[in-house]
Write an enzyme that holds these catalytic residues in place. Structure first.
Site, mmCIF file in Angstrom:
data_model
loop_
_atom_site.group_PDB
_atom_site.id
_atom_site.type_symbol
_atom_site.label_atom_id
_atom_site.label_comp_id
_atom_site.label_asym_id
_atom_site.label_seq_id
_atom_site.Cartn_x
_atom_site.Cartn_y
_atom_site.Cartn_z
ATOM 1 C CB SER A 188 49.943 52.935 28.514
ATOM 2 O OG SER A 188 49.223 51.772 28.824
HETATM 3 C C1 LIG Z 1 47.180 49.669 30.883
HETATM 4 S S1 LIG Z 1 45.442 49.589 30.773
HETATM 5 C C2 LIG Z 1 45.148 49.912 29.073
HETATM 6 C C3 LIG Z 1 45.659 51.217 28.614
HETATM 7 C C4 LIG Z 1 45.037 51.680 27.330
HETATM 8 N N1 LIG Z 1 45.260 50.793 26.212
HETATM 9 C C5 LIG Z 1 45.392 53.101 26.965
HETATM 10 O O1 LIG Z 1 44.897 53.530 25.919
HETATM 11 O O2 LIG Z 1 46.104 53.792 27.690
HETATM 12 C C6 LIG Z 1 45.105 47.864 30.826
HETATM 13 C C7 LIG Z 1 43.655 47.523 30.713
HETATM 14 O O3 LIG Z 1 43.538 46.129 30.478
HETATM 15 C C8 LIG Z 1 42.296 45.717 31.007
HETATM 16 N N2 LIG Z 1 42.268 44.270 31.097
HETATM 17 C C9 LIG Z 1 42.874 43.468 32.013
HETATM 18 N N3 LIG Z 1 42.585 42.175 31.774
HETATM 19 C C10 LIG Z 1 41.787 42.160 30.670
HETATM 20 C C11 LIG Z 1 41.176 41.122 29.923
HETATM 21 N N4 LIG Z 1 41.309 39.840 30.271
HETATM 22 N N5 LIG Z 1 40.434 41.462 28.857
HETATM 23 C C12 LIG Z 1 40.278 42.772 28.486
HETATM 24 N N6 LIG Z 1 40.837 43.785 29.168
HETATM 25 C C13 LIG Z 1 41.594 43.488 30.234
HETATM 26 C C14 LIG Z 1 42.211 46.459 32.329
HETATM 27 O O4 LIG Z 1 40.875 46.561 32.768
HETATM 28 C C15 LIG Z 1 42.826 47.807 31.953
HETATM 29 O O5 LIG Z 1 41.850 48.758 31.673
#
Ligand SMILES: C[S@@+](CC[C@H](N)C(=O)[O-])C[C@H]1O[C@@H](n2cnc3c(N)ncnc32)[C@H](O)[C@@H]1O
Length: 403
Positions: A77
């Protein structure tokens, strides 16, 4: 020929110091603990394949994983959004925190904020993502952060209750496990998507019930939640380059009839009210239109004059079986810059335009300031009759009041 950039990569420490200064200037960072976390964590180590300048750019994401159609499933992000959400979370030393949606760098910020006595767990649904997060956290000096591979829909019960739960994928609903998994004074920060538009909302427990009440919100963009909690969205392609989406079951999406409506003469209505704070106005419209959808139009369609430019990035629309109305704007010195208005098509254009313009005026008159909404999430079966303008979800309803 493309010029080759052979300027040396900048020193990460200098870039990090610049980033912190800029985040303060741009209202991303407002507190010393968040500033210290951003000044400490070597952000570039969590984006090993990206140019170091990109890793430290305030508003750029770093791609991590895409699906077969090129849709982003995971990104690092942008720093500004992370800072805003960490400020919303109000994290204190010693807290126990769960992050849903991993990558590593935000978990490292969380670990800095909770300190040695605190605990951070980060969960991701994707094995590649969580494995990379683990490697990066170890490499950057955060071996104490717990990484878990699971669907965050069920939380991570082993570590509950948490003082804070921070969700970093766009959520469509708030599952019971997140509310159950919070301490009595716990806070949930979640990017909640309502009819195609997302706000990072900080929720505390509602003292007046068993639900949640918001204390702040901010415009946000995130990759979509996958797994059991994925969005239930409906889409209709009206014609090449014109689409409507809604997540409201009660909204009719009759693509053919609405496409015919677009070929009927347009009705144009002006509100006489100012158009500004577009994200606040959009939120108000999304939650107060009686039958809301989001209208998207491509550049080609806008250039042909079929749909106004306001739809290029999506605009709240009011739809019926055979008619559609959406917001536009024009320059007007009397309203101070721009004036809001409505374009409507179809046999019911008059009625839709009346409803829409009344909302534009009410917002400009009564609610035209930042933070005008308070959201509530009420878990459990929806009450009957459903409160006016409540948004129905699988596990509860979302309501908003305006002040
Ligand atoms: C924007 S990224 C996270 C960015 C991160 N927090 C950072 O440090 O930059 C969103 C993440 O959410 C995960 N995700 C999507 N659906 C999910 C779920 N149901 N449970 C856990 N993770 C999930 C995706 O695989 C992705 O890696």
């Amino acid at each position: 020929m493309t010029a080759i950039d052979d300027s040396p990569a900048r020193d990460p420490d200098a870039l990090r110091a610049d980033m912190v200064r800029a985040l303060r200037d741009q209202d991303g960072i407002n507190s010393e603990p968040v500033a210290a976390a951003f000044a400490t964590v070597p952000r570039h180590r969590f984006a090993p394949d990206a140019p170091v300048e990109v890793a430290y750019d305030l508003h750029r994401t770093v791609p991590v994983k895409k699906d077969e159609n090129g849709l982003e499933l995971s990104v690092m992000s942008a720093a500004h959004l992370q800072a805003v959400m960490l400020e919303q979370a109000g994290i204190e030393p010693g807290m126990k925190v769960l992050e849903i949606g991993s990558g590593g760098v935000n978990a490292a910020y969380l670990q800095e904020l909770v300190g040695k006595q605190g605990e951070v767990t980060t969960v991701d649904i994707d094995r590649d993502v969580i494995d990379q997060a683990r490697r990066c956290l170890d490499d950057a000096g955060y071996p104490q952060v717990r990484t878990v591979l699971a669907d965050g829909e069920s939380g991570v019960p082993g570590g509950a209750p948490y003082d804070r739960i921070m969700v970093t994928a766009a959520a469509w609903d708030i599952p019971p496990s997140w509310i159950r998994g919070l301490t009595a004074a716990g806070r949930l920060v979640v990017p909640l998507t309502l009819c195609g538009t997302t706000r990072s909302i900080a929720f505390d427990r509602d003292p007046d019930g068993d639900g949640l009440v918001s204390r702040s919100y901010s415009l946000a963009r995130f990759v979509p939640m996958q797994g059991e909690g994925a969005a239930e969205e409906r889409k209709a392609m009206l014609r090449e380059g014109v689409a409507l989406q809604t997540d409201e079951v009660r909204v009719p999406l009759n693509g053919q009839a609405l496409n015919r409506a677009l070929d009927t003469p347009r009705l144009e209505r002006w509100s006489g009210a100012a158009y500004d704070l577009p994200d606040e106005l959009e939120l108000y419209l999304t939650l107060n239109l009686s039958s809301p959808a989001r209208l998207h139009a491509s550049n080609d369609v806008v250039e042909c004059g079929v749909v106004e430019a306001s739809a290029l990035f999506g605009v709240p629309a009011l739809v019926s079986e055979d008619s559609i109305a959406y917001r536009t704007r024009r320059e007007n010195e009397d309203t101070g810059g721009f004036e809001s208005g409505v374009i409507a098509h179809g046999p019911g254009a008059e009625a839709l335009a009346d409803e829409y313009v009344a909302l534009l005026r009410r917002w400009a008159h009564d609610h035209r300031h930042r933070g005008a909404a308070t959201f509530r999430y009420l878990p459990g079966p929806a009450p009957t009759p459903l409160p006016q303008n409540a948004v129905l979800r699988r596990h509860g309803i979302v309501t908003a009041t305006w002040h």
